[in-house]
Scaffold this motif. Structure first.
Motif, PDB file in Angstrom:
ATOM      1  N   UNK A 270       0.845  -1.071   0.139  1.00 26.72           N
ATOM      2  CA  UNK A 270       0.093   0.032   0.105  1.00 26.72           C
ATOM      3  C   UNK A 270       1.008   1.272   0.055  1.00 26.72           C
ATOM      4  N   UNK A 271       1.836   1.313   0.913  1.00 32.42           N
ATOM      5  CA  UNK A 271       2.748   2.395   0.735  1.00 32.42           C
ATOM      6  C   UNK A 271       3.456   2.485  -0.524  1.00 32.42           C
ATOM      7  N   UNK A 272       3.892   1.319  -1.408  1.00 29.63           N
ATOM      8  CA  UNK A 272       4.527   1.626  -2.535  1.00 29.63           C
ATOM      9  C   UNK A 272       3.613   2.264  -3.586  1.00 29.63           C
ATOM     10  N   UNK A 273       2.390   1.586  -3.566  1.00 28.63           N
ATOM     11  CA  UNK A 273       1.180   2.254  -4.371  1.00 28.63           C
ATOM     12  C   UNK A 273       0.962   3.695  -3.997  1.00 28.63           C
TER      13      UNK A 273
ATOM     14  N   UNK B 263      14.887  -1.103  -9.149  1.00 25.18           N
ATOM     15  CA  UNK B 263      15.484  -0.518  -8.164  1.00 25.18           C
ATOM     16  C   UNK B 263      16.721   0.422  -8.780  1.00 25.18           C
ATOM     17  N   UNK B 264      17.446  -0.238  -9.565  1.00 24.77           N
ATOM     18  CA  UNK B 264      18.758   0.108 -10.214  1.00 24.77           C
ATOM     19  C   UNK B 264      18.364   1.319 -11.234  1.00 24.77           C
TER      20      UNK B 264
ATOM     21  N   UNK C 254      11.295  17.666  -6.658  1.00 28.02           N
ATOM     22  CA  UNK C 254      10.013  16.956  -6.354  1.00 28.02           C
ATOM     23  C   UNK C 254      10.078  15.685  -7.015  1.00 28.02           C
ATOM     24  N   UNK C 255      10.247  15.319  -8.279  1.00 30.93           N
ATOM     25  CA  UNK C 255      10.225  13.908  -8.766  1.00 30.93           C
ATOM     26  C   UNK C 255      11.157  13.193  -8.116  1.00 30.93           C
ATOM     27  N   UNK C 256      12.442  13.756  -7.985  1.00 35.02           N
ATOM     28  CA  UNK C 256      13.453  13.154  -7.371  1.00 35.02           C
ATOM     29  C   UNK C 256      13.088  12.538  -5.975  1.00 35.02           C
ATOM     30  N   UNK C 257      12.490  13.449  -5.225  1.00 31.19           N
ATOM     31  CA  UNK C 257      12.035  13.012  -3.804  1.00 31.19           C
ATOM     32  C   UNK C 257      11.067  11.827  -3.976  1.00 31.19           C
ATOM     33  N   UNK C 258      10.273  11.872  -4.862  1.00 27.47           N
ATOM     34  CA  UNK C 258       9.074  10.897  -5.244  1.00 27.47           C
ATOM     35  C   UNK C 258       9.829   9.517  -5.544  1.00 27.47           C
ATOM     36  N   UNK C 259      10.923   9.637  -6.242  1.00 29.29           N
ATOM     37  CA  UNK C 259      11.755   8.530  -6.664  1.00 29.29           C
ATOM     38  C   UNK C 259      12.491   8.016  -5.460  1.00 29.29           C
TER      39      UNK C 259
ATOM     40  N   UNK D 162       9.952   5.720  -3.288  1.00 26.94           N
ATOM     41  CA  UNK D 162       9.827   4.558  -3.788  1.00 26.94           C
ATOM     42  C   UNK D 162      11.030   3.793  -3.640  1.00 26.94           C
ATOM     43  N   UNK D 163      12.418   4.196  -4.134  1.00 28.82           N
ATOM     44  CA  UNK D 163      13.626   3.408  -3.735  1.00 28.82           C
ATOM     45  C   UNK D 163      13.497   3.021  -2.274  1.00 28.82           C
ATOM     46  N   UNK D 164      13.371   3.955  -1.166  1.00 23.13           N
ATOM     47  CA  UNK D 164      13.167   3.396   0.268  1.00 23.13           C
ATOM     48  C   UNK D 164      12.242   2.234   0.523  1.00 23.13           C
ATOM     49  N   UNK D 165      11.084   2.475  -0.037  1.00 19.25           N
ATOM     50  CA  UNK D 165      10.049   1.584   0.221  1.00 19.25           C
ATOM     51  C   UNK D 165      10.428   0.104  -0.319  1.00 19.25           C
ATOM     52  N   UNK D 166      10.976   0.062  -1.702  1.00 16.52           N
ATOM     53  CA  UNK D 166      11.474  -0.917  -2.483  1.00 16.52           C
ATOM     54  C   UNK D 166      12.700  -1.699  -1.191  1.00 16.52           C
ATOM     55  N   UNK D 167      13.331  -0.952  -0.695  1.00 11.21           N
ATOM     56  CA  UNK D 167      14.438  -1.345  -0.040  1.00 11.21           C
ATOM     57  C   UNK D 167      13.843  -1.994   1.365  1.00 11.21           C
TER      58      UNK D 167
END
Length: 85
Positions: A3-6, A52-53, A68-73, A76-81
């Motif tokens: 859900x967090x990833x979504x 992730x890469x 803002x886009x960089x922060x959003x990415x 996502x990287x943190x959630x995938x991690x």
């Protein structure tokens, strides 16, 4: 965690629309990666490591011009991690 990833993907999509309302070519790679993650979520699979890469590379591409886009990415990287990816 899914859900967090979504939510993170939705935040990224909103950031893309704000930064590039009509320029789909500029963000096509980023949207493709986001679509791959969304498909993995819908099918119950875990996104692959290469996703992730790819996200890390895209984050670097947008970091200076579109924080803002960089922060959003980064979210996502943190959630995938957190999911072990």
């Amino acid at each position: 965690m899914k859900q967090k990833l979504s939510q993170d993907l939705e935040h990224l999509d909103n950031a893309i629309r704000k930064a590039f309302p009509a320029d789909e070519c500029t963000v096509s790679n980023l949207r493709q990666v986001a679509d791959e993650i969304e498909l993995a979520l819908q099918t119950g699979k875990t996104p692959q490591q290469q996703v992730a890469e790819q996200l890390e590379q895209e984050m670097l591409n947008f970091e200076q011009a579109h924080p803002q886009i960089s922060s959003a990415i980064r979210n996502i990287i943190n959630t995938l991690s957190g999911m072990g990816i």
